[in-house]
Scaffold this active site. Sequence first.
Site, PDB file in Angstrom:
ATOM      1  N   ARG A  30       5.405  31.612  14.244  1.00 38.97           N
ATOM      2  CA  ARG A  30       5.365  32.580  15.569  1.00 38.97           C
ATOM      3  C   ARG A  30       4.835  31.568  16.742  1.00 38.97           C
ATOM      4  NH1 ARG A  30       2.883  35.559  12.044  1.00 38.97           N
ATOM      5  NH2 ARG A  30       0.818  35.147  12.907  1.00 38.97           N
ATOM      6  N   ILE A  31       3.760  30.927  16.631  1.00 34.87           N
ATOM      7  CA  ILE A  31       3.140  29.995  17.753  1.00 34.87           C
ATOM      8  C   ILE A  31       4.169  28.849  17.916  1.00 34.87           C
ATOM      9  CG2 ILE A  31       1.218  28.802  18.324  1.00 34.87           C
ATOM     10  CD1 ILE A  31      -0.636  30.726  16.886  1.00 34.87           C
ATOM     11  N   SER A  57      -3.806  23.614  16.181  1.00 39.44           N
ATOM     12  CA  SER A  57      -3.762  24.498  14.765  1.00 39.44           C
ATOM     13  C   SER A  57      -4.868  24.645  14.320  1.00 39.44           C
ATOM     14  CB  SER A  57      -2.513  23.933  13.905  1.00 39.44           C
ATOM     15  OG  SER A  57      -2.810  22.567  13.569  1.00 39.44           O
ATOM     16  N   ARG A  58      -5.203  23.363  13.336  1.00 37.55           N
ATOM     17  CA  ARG A  58      -6.590  23.245  12.714  1.00 37.55           C
ATOM     18  C   ARG A  58      -6.815  21.862  12.782  1.00 37.55           C
ATOM     19  NH1 ARG A  58      -6.780  27.818  13.594  1.00 37.55           N
ATOM     20  NH2 ARG A  58      -7.109  29.503  12.284  1.00 37.55           N
ATOM     21  N   ASP A  78      -7.221  20.653  20.809  1.00 35.36           N
ATOM     22  CA  ASP A  78      -8.025  21.618  21.155  1.00 35.36           C
ATOM     23  C   ASP A  78      -8.916  21.962  19.693  1.00 35.36           C
ATOM     24  OD1 ASP A  78      -8.825  24.263  22.176  1.00 35.36           O
ATOM     25  OD2 ASP A  78      -7.552  25.223  20.665  1.00 35.36           O
ATOM     26  N   GLU A  85     -15.493  20.337  13.350  1.00 39.29           N
ATOM     27  CA  GLU A  85     -16.067  21.047  14.689  1.00 39.29           C
ATOM     28  C   GLU A  85     -17.568  21.625  14.303  1.00 39.29           C
ATOM     29  OE1 GLU A  85     -13.784  23.938  16.442  1.00 39.29           O
ATOM     30  OE2 GLU A  85     -12.112  22.867  15.971  1.00 39.29           O
ATOM     31  N   HIS A 134     -11.770  23.957  21.551  1.00 37.52           N
ATOM     32  CA  HIS A 134     -11.110  25.169  20.955  1.00 37.52           C
ATOM     33  C   HIS A 134     -10.870  26.394  21.846  1.00 37.52           C
ATOM     34  CE1 HIS A 134     -10.993  26.565  16.117  1.00 37.52           C
ATOM     35  NE2 HIS A 134     -10.009  27.294  17.289  1.00 37.52           N
ATOM     36  N   ILE A 135     -10.290  26.466  22.797  1.00 35.58           N
ATOM     37  CA  ILE A 135      -9.932  27.185  23.721  1.00 35.58           C
ATOM     38  C   ILE A 135      -8.433  27.803  23.763  1.00 35.58           C
ATOM     39  CG2 ILE A 135     -11.751  26.598  25.195  1.00 35.58           C
ATOM     40  CD1 ILE A 135      -9.621  25.229  27.070  1.00 35.58           C
ATOM     41  N   ALA A 136      -7.878  27.708  22.646  1.00 40.24           N
ATOM     42  CA  ALA A 136      -6.268  28.023  22.640  1.00 40.24           C
ATOM     43  C   ALA A 136      -6.107  29.565  22.681  1.00 40.24           C
ATOM     44  CB  ALA A 136      -5.629  27.713  21.167  1.00 40.24           C
ATOM     45  N   SER A 137      -6.939  30.278  22.575  1.00 42.30           N
ATOM     46  CA  SER A 137      -7.103  31.799  22.454  1.00 42.30           C
ATOM     47  C   SER A 137      -7.848  32.265  23.671  1.00 42.30           C
ATOM     48  CB  SER A 137      -7.584  32.543  21.193  1.00 42.30           C
ATOM     49  OG  SER A 137      -9.103  32.318  20.832  1.00 42.30           O
TER      50      SER A 137
END
EC number: 1.1.1.29
Length: 386
Positions: free
Chosen positions: A175-176, A272-273, A297, A302, A320-323
């Site tokens: 999806r992404i 992603s990760r 990101d 982390e 880590h601000i993708a969302s």
Amino acid sequence: MAKPVAIEVHNPNGKYRVVSTKPMPGTRWINLLVDQGCRVEICHLKKTILSVEDIIDLIGNKCDGVIGQLTEDWGETLFSALSKAGGKAFSNMAVGYNNVDVEAANKYGIAVGNTPGVLTETTAELAASLSLAAARRIVEADGFMRAGLYEGWLPHLFVGNLLKGQTVGVIGAGRIGSAYARMMVEGFKMNLIYFDLYQSTRLEKFVTAYGQFLKANGEQPVTWKRASSMEEVLREADLISLHPVLDKTTYHLVNKERLAMMKKEAILVNCSRGPVIDEVALVNHLRENPMFRVGLDVFEEEPFMKPGLADMKNAIVVPHIASASKWTREGMATLAALNVLGRVKGYPIWSDPNRVDPFLNENASPPNASPSIVNSKALGLPVSKL
């Protein structure tokens, strides 16, 4: 240790006790729980990441469900404590659940929720943002201006990469990954090469149709290609975005050898990760190839970065601000709360966790279902027929 303090309580006489380990954006998620008879307790402990001991203190002797975060270690110890307190559900406010020992949750009969279906576009948008920022060296140029170093226009000042007509590579066309590919193809008229274990027919049709549109208007059509291997993408693409799941097969998917396959002026983006990239190898590659650029990101360990990464001018790093769009984060909070509520109330599981619009419509009551329980089959939970 002292018990966590600064607990914000809503509906103190509620029948069900639901704990949130962090304050979450918006108020709808709180209202939905309160309206269904829940006492909601939100921890305001001033620690970025709560320890297992902190969370055990929050759970206490009676707790029906917990809403937690990707940074927490949800394993045997916490699920045992939640089970002893009478708990039935835990939900990550995240689509990923690498921090959760699902087998331990199964052992104690705890439903594990996550929040897919709401992060697709916003994550793809950040990947696109990092791609453009890296290509045009925006962060470097911004720092240059702020430092007062700009003395006038120069022919060679911060020359970057033109994306139009170049090839974007996508590794993981779910999806992404597909949403990102569409943005780059349509937004910048890039050709596409992708690698995925499964054929992305819808994505292929989209690129084909857009190519036909461009051709009909006298422009060069865009093209697509499904690669037979990830290495093929690395060798051919000018810009590569990583969108795989994280498991044993994708740990350090991008390592020293695979970085060496890429073009010297390629751009690599990862939303992603973190562990899909060998960060030590990446730092060395950035140092040895100053025209190679990355946008990151997520990170291998982390919240820390490997030594040297922060010093690389050819790296863009964000926390880590993708969302982190308002709509998405509030939606994630809502879905996480409804996962817990649904299990506590004995509702069935929503049949399609990626079709979550009915839960996010603020003008209507959400369905009586848990939006996404990842271990529903293992626990034998019924699926909604709504």
